[in-house]
Motif scaffolding. Sequence first.
Motif, PDB file in Angstrom:
ATOM      1  N   ALA A 236      20.684  21.474  -1.982  1.00 18.96           N
ATOM      2  CA  ALA A 236      19.353  20.877  -1.887  1.00 18.96           C
ATOM      3  C   ALA A 236      19.300  19.507  -2.555  1.00 18.96           C
ATOM      4  O   ALA A 236      18.391  18.712  -2.278  1.00 18.96           O
ATOM      5  N   ASP A 237      20.260  19.221  -3.428  1.00 16.73           N
ATOM      6  CA  ASP A 237      20.286  17.913  -4.085  1.00 16.73           C
ATOM      7  C   ASP A 237      20.893  16.832  -3.199  1.00 16.73           C
ATOM      8  O   ASP A 237      20.711  15.643  -3.468  1.00 16.73           O
ATOM      9  N   ASP A 238      21.639  17.223  -2.168  1.00 16.74           N
ATOM     10  CA  ASP A 238      22.288  16.249  -1.292  1.00 16.74           C
ATOM     11  C   ASP A 238      21.322  15.733  -0.235  1.00 16.74           C
ATOM     12  O   ASP A 238      20.335  16.397   0.118  1.00 16.74           O
ATOM     13  N   LYS A 239      21.642  14.564   0.278  1.00 16.39           N
ATOM     14  CA  LYS A 239      20.856  13.992   1.366  1.00 16.39           C
ATOM     15  C   LYS A 239      21.147  14.751   2.661  1.00 16.39           C
ATOM     16  O   LYS A 239      22.311  15.027   2.982  1.00 16.39           O
ATOM     17  N   THR A 240      20.102  15.106   3.395  1.00 14.91           N
ATOM     18  CA  THR A 240      20.278  15.900   4.620  1.00 14.91           C
ATOM     19  C   THR A 240      20.674  14.999   5.781  1.00 14.91           C
ATOM     20  O   THR A 240      19.968  14.866   6.787  1.00 14.91           O
ATOM     21  N   SER A 241      21.830  14.386   5.648  1.00 15.48           N
ATOM     22  CA  SER A 241      22.367  13.498   6.669  1.00 15.48           C
ATOM     23  C   SER A 241      23.887  13.526   6.570  1.00 15.48           C
ATOM     24  O   SER A 241      24.435  13.422   5.469  1.00 15.48           O
ATOM     25  N   VAL A 242      24.561  13.672   7.709  1.00 13.58           N
ATOM     26  CA  VAL A 242      26.016  13.746   7.753  1.00 13.58           C
ATOM     27  C   VAL A 242      26.493  12.855   8.901  1.00 13.58           C
ATOM     28  O   VAL A 242      25.897  12.846   9.982  1.00 13.58           O
ATOM     29  N   SER A 243      27.581  12.107   8.665  1.00 12.63           N
ATOM     30  CA  SER A 243      28.137  11.208   9.677  1.00 12.63           C
ATOM     31  C   SER A 243      29.501  11.698  10.132  1.00 12.63           C
ATOM     32  O   SER A 243      30.272  12.250   9.348  1.00 12.63           O
ATOM     33  N   PHE A 244      29.785  11.456  11.416  1.00 15.27           N
ATOM     34  CA  PHE A 244      31.053  11.828  12.028  1.00 15.27           C
ATOM     35  C   PHE A 244      31.581  10.634  12.822  1.00 15.27           C
ATOM     36  O   PHE A 244      30.819   9.752  13.229  1.00 15.27           O
ATOM     37  N   SER A 245      32.861  10.636  13.058  1.00 15.56           N
ATOM     38  CA  SER A 245      33.453   9.609  13.917  1.00 15.56           C
ATOM     39  C   SER A 245      32.998   9.831  15.357  1.00 15.56           C
ATOM     40  O   SER A 245      33.047  10.947  15.872  1.00 15.56           O
ATOM     41  N   SER A 246      32.533   8.769  16.021  1.00 19.29           N
ATOM     42  CA  SER A 246      32.086   8.875  17.416  1.00 19.29           C
ATOM     43  C   SER A 246      33.287   9.030  18.338  1.00 19.29           C
ATOM     44  O   SER A 246      34.265   8.278  18.223  1.00 19.29           O
ATOM     45  N   LEU A 247      33.201   9.989  19.246  1.00 18.32           N
ATOM     46  CA  LEU A 247      34.263  10.251  20.214  1.00 18.32           C
ATOM     47  C   LEU A 247      33.680  10.026  21.604  1.00 18.32           C
ATOM     48  O   LEU A 247      33.024  10.919  22.163  1.00 18.32           O
ATOM     49  N   ARG A 248      33.899   8.850  22.145  1.00 10.22           N
ATOM     50  CA  ARG A 248      33.302   8.493  23.430  1.00 10.22           C
ATOM     51  C   ARG A 248      33.806   9.408  24.532  1.00 10.22           C
ATOM     52  O   ARG A 248      35.017   9.677  24.643  1.00 10.22           O
ATOM     53  N   GLU A 249      32.874   9.898  25.368  1.00 15.68           N
ATOM     54  CA  GLU A 249      33.152  10.754  26.524  1.00 15.68           C
ATOM     55  C   GLU A 249      33.744  12.103  26.116  1.00 15.68           C
ATOM     56  O   GLU A 249      34.343  12.794  26.941  1.00 15.68           O
ATOM     57  N   GLN A 250      33.565  12.484  24.857  1.00 21.92           N
ATOM     58  CA  GLN A 250      33.961  13.813  24.397  1.00 21.92           C
ATOM     59  C   GLN A 250      32.712  14.543  23.925  1.00 21.92           C
ATOM     60  O   GLN A 250      32.036  14.103  22.997  1.00 21.92           O
ATOM     61  N   GLY A 251      32.385  15.662  24.571  1.00 16.83           N
ATOM     62  CA  GLY A 251      31.200  16.411  24.204  1.00 16.83           C
ATOM     63  C   GLY A 251      31.366  17.114  22.865  1.00 16.83           C
ATOM     64  O   GLY A 251      32.379  17.764  22.612  1.00 16.83           O
ATOM     65  N   VAL A 252      30.351  16.969  22.007  1.00 11.22           N
ATOM     66  CA  VAL A 252      30.352  17.598  20.687  1.00 11.22           C
ATOM     67  C   VAL A 252      28.974  18.209  20.446  1.00 11.22           C
ATOM     68  O   VAL A 252      27.953  17.588  20.748  1.00 11.22           O
ATOM     69  N   ILE A 253      28.961  19.432  19.906  1.00 14.07           N
ATOM     70  CA  ILE A 253      27.711  20.107  19.557  1.00 14.07           C
ATOM     71  C   ILE A 253      27.677  20.285  18.044  1.00 14.07           C
ATOM     72  O   ILE A 253      28.660  20.723  17.437  1.00 14.07           O
ATOM     73  N   TYR A 254      26.541  19.951  17.441  1.00 16.48           N
ATOM     74  CA  TYR A 254      26.370  20.088  15.998  1.00 16.48           C
ATOM     75  C   TYR A 254      25.260  21.100  15.715  1.00 16.48           C
ATOM     76  O   TYR A 254      24.276  21.186  16.450  1.00 16.48           O
ATOM     77  N   ASN A 255      25.431  21.841  14.621  1.00 20.71           N
ATOM     78  CA  ASN A 255      24.363  22.724  14.170  1.00 20.71           C
ATOM     79  C   ASN A 255      24.456  22.885  12.661  1.00 20.71           C
ATOM     80  O   ASN A 255      25.505  22.627  12.058  1.00 20.71           O
ATOM     81  N   VAL A 256      23.335  23.298  12.085  1.00 13.55           N
ATOM     82  CA  VAL A 256      23.235  23.505  10.642  1.00 13.55           C
ATOM     83  C   VAL A 256      22.710  24.908  10.401  1.00 13.55           C
ATOM     84  O   VAL A 256      21.732  25.340  11.026  1.00 13.55           O
ATOM     85  N   ILE A 257      23.374  25.626   9.509  1.00 11.77           N
ATOM     86  CA  ILE A 257      22.919  26.959   9.103  1.00 11.77           C
ATOM     87  C   ILE A 257      22.448  26.859   7.654  1.00 11.77           C
ATOM     88  O   ILE A 257      23.218  26.459   6.770  1.00 11.77           O
ATOM     89  N   VAL A 258      21.190  27.200   7.440  1.00 12.63           N
ATOM     90  CA  VAL A 258      20.650  27.194   6.086  1.00 12.63           C
ATOM     91  C   VAL A 258      20.792  28.606   5.521  1.00 12.63           C
ATOM     92  O   VAL A 258      20.438  29.592   6.159  1.00 12.63           O
ATOM     93  N   ARG A 259      21.356  28.703   4.300  1.00 13.54           N
ATOM     94  CA  ARG A 259      21.619  29.990   3.677  1.00 13.54           C
ATOM     95  C   ARG A 259      20.826  30.133   2.380  1.00 13.54           C
ATOM     96  O   ARG A 259      20.666  29.168   1.624  1.00 13.54           O
ATOM     97  N   ASP A 260      20.379  31.363   2.160  1.00 15.33           N
ATOM     98  CA  ASP A 260      19.757  31.717   0.887  1.00 15.33           C
ATOM     99  C   ASP A 260      20.746  32.595   0.128  1.00 15.33           C
ATOM    100  O   ASP A 260      20.852  33.796   0.395  1.00 15.33           O
ATOM    101  N   PRO A 261      21.537  32.027  -0.793  1.00 15.36           N
ATOM    102  CA  PRO A 261      22.559  32.832  -1.473  1.00 15.36           C
ATOM    103  C   PRO A 261      21.980  33.923  -2.358  1.00 15.36           C
ATOM    104  O   PRO A 261      22.661  34.904  -2.664  1.00 15.36           O
ATOM    105  N   PHE A 262      20.718  33.798  -2.754  1.00 12.82           N
ATOM    106  CA  PHE A 262      20.091  34.797  -3.620  1.00 12.82           C
ATOM    107  C   PHE A 262      19.762  36.069  -2.833  1.00 12.82           C
ATOM    108  O   PHE A 262      19.986  37.189  -3.307  1.00 12.82           O
ATOM    109  N   LEU A 263      19.250  35.914  -1.605  1.00 11.35           N
ATOM    110  CA  LEU A 263      18.910  37.064  -0.758  1.00 11.35           C
ATOM    111  C   LEU A 263      19.975  37.357   0.289  1.00 11.35           C
ATOM    112  O   LEU A 263      19.844  38.344   1.034  1.00 11.35           O
ATOM    113  N   ASN A 264      20.992  36.507   0.364  1.00 10.83           N
ATOM    114  CA  ASN A 264      22.077  36.660   1.345  1.00 10.83           C
ATOM    115  C   ASN A 264      21.530  36.677   2.779  1.00 10.83           C
ATOM    116  O   ASN A 264      21.911  37.508   3.616  1.00 10.83           O
ATOM    117  N   THR A 265      20.637  35.750   3.079  1.00  8.10           N
ATOM    118  CA  THR A 265      20.074  35.610   4.422  1.00  8.10           C
ATOM    119  C   THR A 265      20.343  34.187   4.922  1.00  8.10           C
ATOM    120  O   THR A 265      20.701  33.298   4.150  1.00  8.10           O
TER     121      THR A 265
END
Length: 570
Positions: A236-265
Motif C-alpha cells: 500500500a506504500d508503493d505507487k499503483t503504477s507499473v511500467s513494462f517494455s513495449s512489444l509492438r504487435e505482440q499481444g499482452v494482457i495485464y491484471n492485478v490481484i489484490v490480497r488481504d494477507p490477514f484474512l487470506n482473501t
Amino acid sequence: MGLLRLLVLAVLASEPGAAGGAETVGNSSEGLLEFSVGKFRYLELKKTFPEEAVLLHISSNVTFLIFQIHSQYQNTTISFSETLLPNASGTGTDKGLVFILRPEQSMCTWRLETLDPEPVQTVAILLSYSESDPIPGGCNLEFDLDIDPNIYLEYNSFETTIKFAPANLGHARDADPPLCDTETGRDSRWRLQYDVYQYFLPENDLTEEALLRHLQRMAEVPLVQANAVKVVTLTADDKTSVSFSSLREQGVIYNVIVRDPFLNTSAAYVPAHTYACSFEAGEGNCSSLGRVSTKVFFTLFALLGLFICFFGHRFWKTELFFIGFIFMGFFFYILITRLTPMKYDVRLILTAVAGSVGGIFLVAAWWRFGVLTLCMLCVGLVLGFLVASVTFFTPLGNLKIFRDDAVFWVTFSCIAVLIPVVFMGCLRILSILSCGFIGSYSVVLAVDSYLYTSLSYVTLNVLKRALHVDFRRAFMNVPFQTNDFIILAVWGMLAVSGITLQIRRERGQPFFPPHPYKLWKRERERRVTNILDPSYHIPPLRERLYGRLAQIKELFQKEQPAGERTPLLL
C-alpha cells in the motif's frame, strides 16, 4: 416501458432456477441478457441496439459484483442506467463496474452499448465476492468512477504503463465501507498487497478470436495465478503504477490481484490488454508488416553479417568495415534520435551513411597505421556489447538495483570491456568468435523485420534504455515461444558453424595479414628501382587519368566532314 421491464424482472426473479448455466450465448428474455456468475458470454453489440444485462437470484452471502466486458480495439460502454454519468459508467476496450449490493437485494442490471458504427464482438463475465474479499478500486481518488476496478493502460514505442486505483477492505451489505486514509494500521486498507501479473498471447497472432479466448484466463483469481507470470508485488506504500517494455504487435494482457494477507482473501481487477500499436491507424498500424526501410536496412545488414559469420577473419578488411559500421551507426542513431525530431526513415538512412563512414574509417586506420591492438579493441567491444546485452536480457536485468542508470551503465560497460581484456592474449580467437556471434545475430535482426521474435530485444532493450530516460523503470519481460526457440536454434547453429569453419580453415595460416601500408610502400620502392619490372613502365596515375579524360572527350566531338580538306598544289 420502464414499468413493463420491472414487471418482467420481478417475474423472472420469482421463478426458481431462472439463472442460466454456462452456455456461450445464453438466454434472452424480453430484451434482457441473463448472466450467470462466473460464466463467460460472447456478445455482438451494435450501435442501434443497446443491450441490458441482468443477474437474478443473487446469494445472500455476496456483497459486491464486478461486471466486465472486453473487445479487441472497438470501444464499448457499460453503465448502471440509460443516463451515462461519469461516476457510474465506463467506455473502453476493457471495462468493468463494481456493484455494491444492498441488504436483501437479489437482482441487478447493467446497460451495454457501443457507439462504433461496425458491430463489436465482445466477451463478458460477472464475478461475485463476499464481505471478507477486498474491493478493487474501493479507495479511488484519481479516476472518474466512485469505485474503479479498471486497469488504465498507456503505451508508446518504448514502454507500456499500467495504473490502477487502490483497493479497500470488504464489508457487509448493511455496513459502511471502511475509511481509506484515516489510519495506516492492520485494520485499514494499508495491509493490502497487489500482485501484478503479465500474460502473453501467441506470437504473430492478432486475431480477435485468440484475444477473447485468452482473456478468459485472466479474469478470475485462480486462473490468473495458474496461467500468468507474477512480475512484482506492491504494498500500500508503493505507487499503483507499473511500467513494462513495449512489444509492438505482440499481444499482452495485464491484471492485478489484490490480497488481504490477514484474512487470506483476494480479488481480481478487470484485466487490460495491448498490442503496443493501433488497429485503426492509417499508417504503421498493427496489421502492417513493418516499414520497408527497416526491411531493406536489416536485410542488407544480415547478408553482410552472414558473410562475416563464415569468412570474416579471412577477409580481414571486410570484418573491420562491419565492426566499424556497427560501432559508428549505433552511437550516431542514439545521437540524432535524442537531439533531432527527424522521421524514422531519415534517421535510418543517415545511420547507414554514418555507419559506412565509420567502417571505412576503421579500414583506413588499419591500412595506414596497422595498429592491430586498436582494431581488435573495437572488435572485442562490439562482442562485449552483445554479451552484456544477453546478460541483461535474462531476469538479472529486472533486478531493482539496475533501475539506477549509473549502476546499470557501469555494470554494462564492465562486462563489455571484460571480453577484449580476457581475449587479449589470443586475438585471432577473439576475431573468429566476434565474426561468428555478431554475424549470426544480424540474421536474427533481419528475421524480426519480417516476423516477430523476442530475441531482437536482446539489443533493442539496451537501445531503448539509451534513448528513453524513463525506460529504466520498465520490466523487460518478453515471451519465449515456439518461434523464439526455432530462431535461437538457428542463431546457435550459424554461430557454431561459422566459428568451426573459420578455425579449421585458418589452421596453419598467419594470425593476421601484414601491415598494408608497409607492403604498399615496399612495393612502390621496388618498382621505382627495378626497371625490369613491367610495372615500372606504367605511366603515373595523373597521366593515366588525363588519358582517360581525353578518350571521353573524343566521344562528344563532332565528326569532321568527309572529302578533301587541303588546298591543291599549283
